[in-house]
Design a protein around this motif. Structure first.
Motif, mmCIF file in Angstrom:
data_model
loop_
_atom_site.group_PDB
_atom_site.id
_atom_site.type_symbol
_atom_site.label_atom_id
_atom_site.label_comp_id
_atom_site.label_asym_id
_atom_site.label_seq_id
_atom_site.Cartn_x
_atom_site.Cartn_y
_atom_site.Cartn_z
ATOM 1 N N ILE A 43 -17.405 9.535 62.915
ATOM 2 C CA ILE A 43 -17.248 10.985 63.024
ATOM 3 C C ILE A 43 -18.440 11.632 63.727
ATOM 4 C CG2 ILE A 43 -16.785 13.090 61.662
ATOM 5 C CD1 ILE A 43 -14.683 10.878 61.144
ATOM 6 N N ARG A 44 -18.157 12.465 64.706
ATOM 7 C CA ARG A 44 -19.208 13.295 65.321
ATOM 8 C C ARG A 44 -19.676 14.310 64.294
ATOM 9 N NH1 ARG A 44 -20.165 14.884 70.737
ATOM 10 N NH2 ARG A 44 -20.602 16.887 69.781
ATOM 11 N N ALA A 45 -20.968 14.464 64.184
ATOM 12 C CA ALA A 45 -21.488 15.428 63.210
ATOM 13 C C ALA A 45 -22.778 16.034 63.754
ATOM 14 C CB ALA A 45 -21.732 14.743 61.861
ATOM 15 N N PHE A 48 -28.094 19.240 65.179
ATOM 16 C CA PHE A 48 -29.074 19.841 66.096
ATOM 17 C C PHE A 48 -28.376 19.972 67.445
ATOM 18 C CE2 PHE A 48 -31.741 17.611 62.954
ATOM 19 C CZ PHE A 48 -32.495 18.681 62.508
ATOM 20 N N LYS A 49 -28.151 21.182 67.878
ATOM 21 C CA LYS A 49 -27.384 21.420 69.103
ATOM 22 C C LYS A 49 -28.292 21.938 70.220
ATOM 23 C CE LYS A 49 -23.852 20.661 69.405
ATOM 24 N NZ LYS A 49 -23.321 19.298 69.658
ATOM 25 N N PRO A 50 -28.570 21.109 71.209
ATOM 26 C CA PRO A 50 -29.375 21.598 72.333
ATOM 27 C C PRO A 50 -28.506 22.477 73.232
ATOM 28 C CG PRO A 50 -28.814 19.272 72.622
ATOM 29 C CD PRO A 50 -28.080 19.751 71.418
ATOM 30 N N PHE A 99 -27.463 7.243 66.104
ATOM 31 C CA PHE A 99 -28.347 8.293 66.609
ATOM 32 C C PHE A 99 -28.054 8.531 68.087
ATOM 33 C CE2 PHE A 99 -31.430 9.320 63.264
ATOM 34 C CZ PHE A 99 -30.986 8.424 62.306
ATOM 35 N N GLN A 100 -27.527 9.701 68.362
ATOM 36 C CA GLN A 100 -27.199 10.056 69.741
ATOM 37 C C GLN A 100 -28.424 10.652 70.426
ATOM 38 O OE1 GLN A 100 -23.474 12.135 70.166
ATOM 39 N NE2 GLN A 100 -24.334 13.565 71.644
ATOM 40 N N VAL A 101 -28.701 10.153 71.625
ATOM 41 C CA VAL A 101 -29.718 10.792 72.476
ATOM 42 C C VAL A 101 -28.923 11.521 73.551
ATOM 43 C CG1 VAL A 101 -31.654 10.435 74.040
ATOM 44 C CG2 VAL A 101 -31.438 9.016 71.978
ATOM 45 N N GLY A 102 -29.040 12.822 73.585
ATOM 46 C CA GLY A 102 -28.212 13.633 74.471
ATOM 47 C C GLY A 102 -28.673 13.582 75.920
ATOM 48 N N THR A 103 -27.855 14.157 76.754
ATOM 49 C CA THR A 103 -28.109 14.113 78.197
ATOM 50 C C THR A 103 -29.483 14.688 78.565
ATOM 51 O OG1 THR A 103 -27.062 14.548 80.320
ATOM 52 C CG2 THR A 103 -27.008 16.380 78.754
ATOM 53 N N ARG A 104 -29.904 15.717 77.830
ATOM 54 C CA ARG A 104 -31.187 16.364 78.151
ATOM 55 C C ARG A 104 -32.383 15.517 77.737
ATOM 56 N NH1 ARG A 104 -27.275 19.465 76.573
ATOM 57 N NH2 ARG A 104 -26.801 21.467 77.530
ATOM 58 N N LEU A 124 -26.924 6.281 73.759
ATOM 59 C CA LEU A 124 -27.740 6.906 74.806
ATOM 60 C C LEU A 124 -26.847 7.495 75.888
ATOM 61 C CD1 LEU A 124 -30.573 7.401 76.112
ATOM 62 C CD2 LEU A 124 -30.299 5.156 77.234
ATOM 63 N N LYS A 125 -26.933 8.812 76.041
ATOM 64 C CA LYS A 125 -26.122 9.470 77.062
ATOM 65 C C LYS A 125 -26.845 9.482 78.412
ATOM 66 C CE LYS A 125 -23.036 12.429 74.509
ATOM 67 N NZ LYS A 125 -22.353 13.708 74.702
ATOM 68 N N ARG A 126 -26.033 9.486 79.446
ATOM 69 C CA ARG A 126 -26.610 9.565 80.798
ATOM 70 C C ARG A 126 -27.100 10.988 81.071
ATOM 71 N NH1 ARG A 126 -23.305 8.365 86.415
ATOM 72 N NH2 ARG A 126 -25.012 8.848 87.862
ATOM 73 N N GLU A 154 -21.439 7.583 79.241
ATOM 74 C CA GLU A 154 -21.302 8.414 80.446
ATOM 75 C C GLU A 154 -20.729 9.761 79.994
ATOM 76 O OE1 GLU A 154 -21.854 8.162 83.949
ATOM 77 O OE2 GLU A 154 -21.196 10.233 83.743
ATOM 78 N N ARG A 155 -21.332 10.836 80.478
ATOM 79 C CA ARG A 155 -20.870 12.165 80.046
ATOM 80 C C ARG A 155 -20.771 13.153 81.202
ATOM 81 N NH1 ARG A 155 -23.532 16.235 81.355
ATOM 82 N NH2 ARG A 155 -23.523 17.347 79.371
ATOM 83 N N GLY A 156 -20.700 12.574 82.413
ATOM 84 C CA GLY A 156 -20.543 13.429 83.602
ATOM 85 C C GLY A 156 -21.883 13.883 84.141
ATOM 86 N N SER A 189 -15.008 14.865 76.585
ATOM 87 C CA SER A 189 -15.061 16.314 76.348
ATOM 88 C C SER A 189 -16.153 16.990 77.170
ATOM 89 C CB SER A 189 -15.274 16.603 74.867
ATOM 90 O OG SER A 189 -14.261 16.002 74.103
ATOM 91 N N HIS A 190 -17.379 16.459 77.101
ATOM 92 C CA HIS A 190 -18.457 17.095 77.862
ATOM 93 C C HIS A 190 -18.356 16.793 79.359
ATOM 94 C CE1 HIS A 190 -19.973 17.358 73.725
ATOM 95 N NE2 HIS A 190 -20.460 18.507 74.132
ATOM 96 N N SER A 191 -17.713 15.687 79.704
ATOM 97 C CA SER A 191 -17.496 15.407 81.134
ATOM 98 C C SER A 191 -16.607 16.485 81.735
ATOM 99 C CB SER A 191 -16.791 14.062 81.333
ATOM 100 O OG SER A 191 -17.590 12.999 80.929
HETATM 101 C C1 PEP Z 1 -22.935 16.554 72.410
HETATM 102 O O1 PEP Z 1 -22.355 15.457 72.465
HETATM 103 O O2 PEP Z 1 -22.860 17.278 71.428
HETATM 104 C C2 PEP Z 1 -23.725 17.009 73.571
HETATM 105 C C3 PEP Z 1 -24.483 18.097 73.521
HETATM 106 O O3 PEP Z 1 -23.571 16.238 74.645
HETATM 107 P P1 PEP Z 1 -24.444 16.134 75.991
HETATM 108 O O4 PEP Z 1 -25.808 15.738 75.584
HETATM 109 O O5 PEP Z 1 -23.703 15.078 76.750
HETATM 110 O O6 PEP Z 1 -24.375 17.476 76.651
#
Ligand code: PEP
Ligand code: MN
Length: 251
Positions: A43-45, A48-50, A99-104, A124-126, A154-156, A189-191
């Motif tokens: 589940i995505r949870a 912390f939202k950048p 642990f997701q590392v976001g695109t930023r 690890l996101k691109r 990959e997230r675009g 979704s983010h792509s």
């Molecule tokens: C996310 O998955 O919530 C997100 C912010 O994604 P991204 O880092 O790819 O923008």
């Protein structure tokens, strides 16, 4: 890694689904109960939202940890959540599995090194302006510090076109499958930033060898606190899953 996979058609794949952000306990519980009916326990949870704009909803942060603990106890789910500062690691570890590392933060090498010293699974996101080579090199900061539990995502990337939020670059999937042993999923979704073309592009992801997908699902996207346009409601997500399972059935 197998514990994060489910059968899609006749292959096992990662499916990370859930809202853009944890907004309250009820919407998370509704989402978990719904996703469980489809066999999805990852589940995505986002807590912390950048966000691009500092006035936008930034997530409930540590306040949401208690909610997630309660839900994990009740439903035995696995949570994926973005870490934006290594000082969050210890507290997040109490309940977060991936642990997701976001695109930023793809190029936040100090954070990648620290995650490399742990054994947690890192998604690890691109970076949205990073080349495929830079993406692969970034993953080595985790791997070479001792942690091989890496899932690439990959997230675009940025482009001159604005039909979609980002340009979904499936080249990365094909190259990474060819050159590395790491799994790669696609955040559809983010792509795209929209959901009306999610089915054909998800099928394209699998055709290129993607190991799974990340998709935003919300009980009522119209009132979502972030990314309303791209989040699927339960009805949309069920037909999405039916479709990709059917198309991924190989004889
Ligand atoms: C996310 O998955 O919530 C997100 C912010 O994604 P991204 O880092 O790819 O923008
Ligand atoms: Mn989002």
């Amino acid at each position: 890694m197998d514990k994060y996979k489910i059968l899609i058609g006749n292959e096992t794949k990662f499916i990370f689904a859930g809202p853009c952000a944890v907004e309250n306990m009820n919407m998370m519980e509704e989402t978990i109960v719904f996703l469980s009916t489809l066999g999805i326990k990852t589940i995505r949870a986002g807590i912390f939202k950048p966000r691009t704009c500092c006035d936008s909803f930034q997530g409930y942060g540590f306040t949401a940890i208690a909610w997630l603990k309660e839900l994990k106890r009740k439903y035995q789910v696995l949570f994926v959540s973005e870490i934006v500062d290594i000082r969050q690691f210890e507290k997040m570890s109490e309940v977060i599995d991936v642990f997701q590392v976001g695109t930023r933060n793809m190029s936040n090498f100090e954070m990648l090194k620290e995650l490399g010293k742990t054994k947690v699974t890192v998604l690890l996101k691109r970076g949205y302006c990073s080349t495929i080579r830079e993406f692969i090199k970034a993953s080595e900061y985790i791997y070479k510090n001792g942690n091989a539990n890496i899932i690439l995502c990959e997230r675009g990337i940025r482009s001159f076109d604005n039909e979609t939020r980002n340009l979904l670059d499936l080249t990365s999937v094909a190259v990474i499958k060819q050159e590395t042993n790491m799994p790669i999923v696609v955040d559809i979704s983010h792509s795209l930033g929209r959901k009306d073309i999610a089915i054909p592009l998800s099928n394209a992801c699998f055709a290129c060898g993607a190991d799974g997908l990340m998709i935003e699902v919300h009980p009522n996207p119209d009132i979502a606190l972030s990314d309303a346009a791209q989040q699927m409601n339960f009805y949309e997500f069920k037909s999405f899953m039916d479709n990709i399972c059917e198309k991924n059935r190989r004889v």
